[in-house]
Design a protein around this motif. Structure first.
Motif, mmCIF file in Angstrom:
data_model
loop_
_atom_site.group_PDB
_atom_site.id
_atom_site.type_symbol
_atom_site.label_atom_id
_atom_site.label_comp_id
_atom_site.label_asym_id
_atom_site.label_seq_id
_atom_site.Cartn_x
_atom_site.Cartn_y
_atom_site.Cartn_z
ATOM 1 N N GLN A 62 0.828 -1.209 0.000
ATOM 2 C CA GLN A 62 0.000 0.000 0.000
ATOM 3 C C GLN A 62 0.869 1.269 0.000
ATOM 4 O O GLN A 62 0.552 2.256 -0.673
ATOM 5 N N ILE A 63 1.968 1.237 0.743
ATOM 6 C CA ILE A 63 2.876 2.399 0.769
ATOM 7 C C ILE A 63 3.490 2.615 -0.609
ATOM 8 O O ILE A 63 3.554 3.748 -1.108
ATOM 9 N N LEU A 64 3.932 1.526 -1.248
ATOM 10 C CA LEU A 64 4.524 1.633 -2.583
ATOM 11 C C LEU A 64 3.512 2.152 -3.604
ATOM 12 O O LEU A 64 3.846 2.965 -4.471
ATOM 13 N N THR A 65 2.270 1.695 -3.493
ATOM 14 C CA THR A 65 1.217 2.168 -4.396
ATOM 15 C C THR A 65 0.997 3.667 -4.216
ATOM 16 O O THR A 65 0.871 4.414 -5.196
ATOM 17 N N SER A 66 0.977 4.105 -2.970
ATOM 18 C CA SER A 66 0.809 5.531 -2.667
ATOM 19 C C SER A 66 1.973 6.347 -3.219
ATOM 20 O O SER A 66 1.778 7.412 -3.809
ATOM 21 N N LEU A 67 3.189 5.835 -3.051
ATOM 22 C CA LEU A 67 4.383 6.539 -3.545
ATOM 23 C C LEU A 67 4.370 6.650 -5.070
ATOM 24 O O LEU A 67 4.773 7.663 -5.634
ATOM 25 N N ARG A 68 3.884 5.594 -5.708
ATOM 26 C CA ARG A 68 3.829 5.593 -7.175
ATOM 27 C C ARG A 68 2.882 6.680 -7.682
ATOM 28 O O ARG A 68 3.067 7.252 -8.752
ATOM 29 N N MET A 69 1.858 6.974 -6.908
ATOM 30 C CA MET A 69 0.874 7.990 -7.300
ATOM 31 C C MET A 69 1.347 9.409 -6.984
ATOM 32 O O MET A 69 0.767 10.381 -7.461
ATOM 33 N N ASN A 70 2.393 9.514 -6.154
ATOM 34 C CA ASN A 70 2.898 10.825 -5.756
ATOM 35 C C ASN A 70 3.512 11.548 -6.940
ATOM 36 O O ASN A 70 4.382 11.001 -7.619
ATOM 37 N N PRO A 71 3.086 12.778 -7.225
ATOM 38 C CA PRO A 71 3.634 13.538 -8.361
ATOM 39 C C PRO A 71 5.149 13.670 -8.329
ATOM 40 O O PRO A 71 5.795 13.751 -9.368
ATOM 41 N N ALA A 72 5.739 13.674 -7.126
ATOM 42 C CA ALA A 72 7.189 13.823 -6.996
ATOM 43 C C ALA A 72 7.946 12.650 -7.618
ATOM 44 O O ALA A 72 9.106 12.764 -7.991
ATOM 45 N N HIS A 73 7.279 11.490 -7.737
ATOM 46 C CA HIS A 73 7.923 10.299 -8.290
ATOM 47 C C HIS A 73 7.496 10.026 -9.735
ATOM 48 O O HIS A 73 7.868 8.998 -10.299
ATOM 49 N N LYS A 74 6.739 10.958 -10.312
ATOM 50 C CA LYS A 74 6.238 10.745 -11.676
ATOM 51 C C LYS A 74 7.287 11.193 -12.701
ATOM 52 O O LYS A 74 7.105 12.190 -13.395
ATOM 53 N N ASN A 75 8.386 10.470 -12.810
ATOM 54 C CA ASN A 75 9.360 10.820 -13.839
ATOM 55 C C ASN A 75 8.933 10.224 -15.181
ATOM 56 O O ASN A 75 7.937 9.514 -15.276
ATOM 57 N N ILE A 76 9.714 10.523 -16.205
ATOM 58 C CA ILE A 76 9.374 10.086 -17.565
ATOM 59 C C ILE A 76 9.208 8.576 -17.656
ATOM 60 O O ILE A 76 8.278 8.068 -18.288
ATOM 61 N N ARG A 77 10.120 7.856 -16.988
ATOM 62 C CA ARG A 77 10.094 6.393 -17.058
ATOM 63 C C ARG A 77 8.780 5.840 -16.511
ATOM 64 O O ARG A 77 8.169 4.945 -17.101
ATOM 65 N N ILE A 78 8.324 6.374 -15.379
ATOM 66 C CA ILE A 78 7.072 5.921 -14.776
ATOM 67 C C ILE A 78 5.887 6.321 -15.647
ATOM 68 O O ILE A 78 4.932 5.554 -15.814
ATOM 69 N N GLN A 79 5.953 7.521 -16.231
ATOM 70 C CA GLN A 79 4.865 7.976 -17.113
ATOM 71 C C GLN A 79 4.716 7.069 -18.330
ATOM 72 O O GLN A 79 3.598 6.714 -18.722
ATOM 73 N N ILE A 80 5.845 6.679 -18.917
ATOM 74 C CA ILE A 80 5.801 5.791 -20.090
ATOM 75 C C ILE A 80 5.242 4.433 -19.694
ATOM 76 O O ILE A 80 4.390 3.866 -20.389
#
Length: 519
Positions: free
Chosen positions: A83-101
Motif C-alpha cells: 500500500q505504501i509503494l502504491t501511494s508513492l507511485r501515485m505521488n507527483p514527486a515520483h512521476k518521472n518520464i520512465r514511470i509515465q511511459i
C-alpha cells in the motif's frame, strides 16, 4: 532459522521504508488511505501509525499493542508495504518520464485486453515516441512488441506498410539494446573485479585486465551510439582506468561522462544518480592526480548545483549528495593542507550519519571515518585520530576493504607513536603485524614502512631524525611506481616523514608541496 532470518529482513525493510518517508509522502499516504473508503481504521493503517512513532523496530511492542496477532503480522506487513509503494507511485514527486511511459503502456494493455485495439495503438504510438526521445529503449521495445501483437488481430488500413515499419523499428532497437547490454555487462564486471581483487599489482595482472577488457568490448559505430550506450562505454573505460591505476585516463573518461549530461541536459532529471556518480568520479580523479585548481573549481560548481536545486532530490540522491559532497570537501583539505579549516565538517558529517543511519551503507560510513581520522592527523590531534581509526578497526566483521583496514592500522600505529603512548604502541605493533600476515599480496610500501618503523623503538631520541631520513629514502623510490603509488593515496607517509625530518607540522609540508606543484 531460514524463515526467521527472512522475516526479520522483511520487517526491517518495511520499517526502513516508513522511516524514509518525507512529511509530504506521509500526508499523501494518509490521503490515499482515506480515499480507499472505510480504511482509516483498518489494521494496516493502525500498524503504519504505530511503526511511524517507533524509533527502532520492536516486534514485541507491536504484538503488545494488540493491533495484530503474531500469526497475522507477516501478512499485514506485506499488505502495508504494498500500500505504501502504491501511494508513492501515485505521488507527483515520483512521476518521472520512465514511470509515465510505463503507466501509458499499462493503460494500453488494459485497452487491448478489452478489445479496444485502435485506442490502445493510439496510446502506444505516443508512449513509443516519448520512450525513444528519452532513450528508454527497453520500454520502447516492449511497446513495439505489443503493437506487433495487436496488429496480428487488428490490421490498420491507414498505413499499408505498418507491419514492415514495426519490424524495422524492432530490429533497430533490439540491436541497440544488445550493444548497450554488452557495454553495461562489461562495466559491471570490471567494477566487480575492482571490488573483489582491487587494483592491479604487477605487469601480469595489467595484461590480464587489458585482455579481459578488449575481448569483451563489443564492436560499435561511435556516431550511432545514443546517451545510454555512451554512458556505459565511458563507465567501462573508467573502471578499467581505475583498475590499472591510470588515474589521468580515469579523469579523461569521468570528464566525458559529465560532458555527456551537458549534451543531454534533461537526462540529469531522468538519471540523477548516474549524474552524481559521474561528478564524484570526476572529482575523485582530479584528487588522485592532485590537480588542485581544477578540483576546487569543479567542487565549487557542484556546491552551486546543490544550493540551486539543479539536481533532483529523492531518497537515492539525498544520500549520494551527502557522501560525495562531504568526502570531497575533506579531499580539498588534504590537497591544500588546510586541515584546521575542515574541522567544522566533522560535526556535520556525524549528524548526517545519524540522520541517515537506516539508509547508509556501513562501508561508506567507515570510509568517512577514515577521512576524518586523516583530517585530525593532519591537524596534529592524534587522540581524536585514534578515536576514529578504532571505529574502523573494530568494524572488521563488517564489509570493509582490506586496504582501508590495513592503512587504518598503519595510521593508528603512527598516531600512537606521535602521542608517545609507548605501552599501547607495542600492542599496536603486534596487532598490525598479525593483520598484515593474514593479508595477501602485501605491497612493498607497506612492508618497508612496517619493518622500518619497528626499529624506532630501539633508538635514542637523537637518532630518530637520521632513521626517518633512511625510511624516507626507501619509500621515495615507490612514489611514482606504477603499482605501488596507490599506497600514498590512502596515507601520505612521505609528508609525515618530511615533517619529522624538518621538524615542521605535516600541514605546512603539504601546503608547501601544493604551492610548488602549481607554481
Amino acid at each position: 532459522m531460514k524463515n526467521f532470518t527472512s522475516t526479520n529482513q522483511h520487517n526491517d525493510a518495511l520499517f526502513t521504508l516508513i522511516k524514509s518517508l518525507t512529511k509530504s509522502e506521509k500526508r499523501q499516504f494518509h490521503l490515499y488511505v482515506g480515499r480507499l473508503g472505510g480504511n482509516t481504521d483498518a489494521k494496516f493503517f493502525a500498524l503504519f501509525k504505530f511503526l511511524d512513532k517507533q524509533k527502532k523496530y520492536d516486534e514485541k511492542a507491536i504484538l503488545k499493542s494488540e493491533i495484530v496477532s503474531k500469526l497475522q503480522l507477516s501478512n499485514l506487513k506485506a499488505h502495508l508495504y504494498k500500500q505504501i509503494l502504491t501511494s508513492l507511485r501515485m505521488n507527483p514527486a515520483h512521476k518521472n518520464i520512465r514511470i509515465q511511459i510505463r503507466e501509458q503502456l499499462d493503460f494500453a494493455t488494459v485497452l487491448y485486453q478489452k478489445g479496444l485495439y485502435k485506442q490502445s495503438l493510439k496510446i502506444l504510438e505516443k508512449a513509443k515516441a516519448l520512450a525513444i526521445e528519452n532513450e528508454e529503449k527497453n520500454i520502447a521495445y516492449e511497446i513495439i512488441e505489443l503493437e506487433k501483437n495487436i496488429e496480428t488481430q487488428y490490421i490498420t488500413r491507414s498505413i499499408s506498410t505498418r507491419a514492415d515499419e514495426l519490424s524495422v523499428q524492432a530490429k533497430m532497437i533490439s540491436q541497440s539494446n544488445v550493444i548497450a547490454s554488452k557495454l553495461s555487462n562489461l562495466s559491471l564486471q570490471l567494477y566487480g573485479i575492482l571490488l573483489k581483487t582491487g587494483y592491479v599489482r604487477n605487469d601480469k595482472e595489467l595484461q590480464k585486465i587489458n585482455s579481459y577488457f578488449n575481448s569483451r568490448l563489443p564492436k560499435y559505430d561511435y556516431n550511432s551510439l545514443g546517451f545510454r550506450d555512451l554512458l556505459w562505454l565511458y563507465k567501462a573505460h573508467l573502471w578499467r582506468s581505475f583498475l590499472v591505476q591510470d588515474f589521468l585516463l580515469g579523469y579523461k573518461y569521468a570528464s566525458k561522462w559529465v560532458e555527456l549530461f551537458k549534451k543531454y541536459p534533461k537526462m540529469v532529471q531522468l538519471n540523477p544518480v548516474f549524474y552524481l556518480k559521474g561528478k564524484n568520479y570526476l572529482l575523485e580523479s582530479l584528487f588522485l592526480i592532485k590537480h588542485r585548481n581544477k578540483f576546487c573549481k569543479e567542487l565549487d560548481f557542484f556546491e552551486k548545483e546543490i544550493e540551486e536545486n539543479r539536481i533532483p532530490i529523492n531518497g537515492n540522491t539525498e544520500i549520494l549528495i551527502f557522501q560525495y559532497y562531504y568526502a570531497n570537501q575533506l579531499h580539498k583539505c588534504f590537497l591544500e593542507g588546510t586541515f584546521e579549516q575542515g574541522e567544522y565538517l566533522v560535526d556535520e558529517i556525524n549528524q548526517k550519519i545519524k540522520d541517515y543511519s537506516t539508509r547508509l551503507d556501513k562501508h561508506h560510513i567507515v570510509t568517512l571515518y577514515y577521512k576524518i581520522a586523516c583530517l585530525y592527523f593532519g591537524m596534529g590531534k592524534n587522540r581524536e585520530c585514534i578515536e576514529y581509526l578504532s571505529k574502523i578497526i573494530e568494524a572488521k566483521k563488517l564489509y570493509v576493504g582490506e586496504d582501508l583496514q590495513c592503512f587504518a592500522r598503519i595510521l593508528n600505529l603512527i598516531a600512537h607513536y606521535e602521542c608517545g603512548l609507548d605501552y599501547h604502541l607495542e600492542k599496536q605493533f603486534k596487532d598490525t603485524y598479525k593483520f598484515l600476515l593474514k593479508m595477501e599480496n602485501l605491497q612493498e610500501v607497506q612492508k618497508v614502512f612496517i619493518e622500518s618503523i619497528k626499529s624506532l623503538g630501539e633508538l635514542y631520541p637523537h637518532e630518530f631524525k637520521k632513521e626517518f631520513q633512511k625510511i624516507h629514502s626507501k619509500l621515495k623510490e615507490f612514489e611514482d611506481h606504477a603499482y605501488e603509488k596507490r599506497a600514498f593515496l590512502y596515507l601520505d607517509i612521505l609528508s609525515w616523514l618530511e615533517s619529522k625530518i624538518e621538524n615542521k607540522p605535516i600541514a605546512y609540508i603539504i601546503r608547501e608541496k601544493a604551492k610548488e606543484h602549481f607554481r
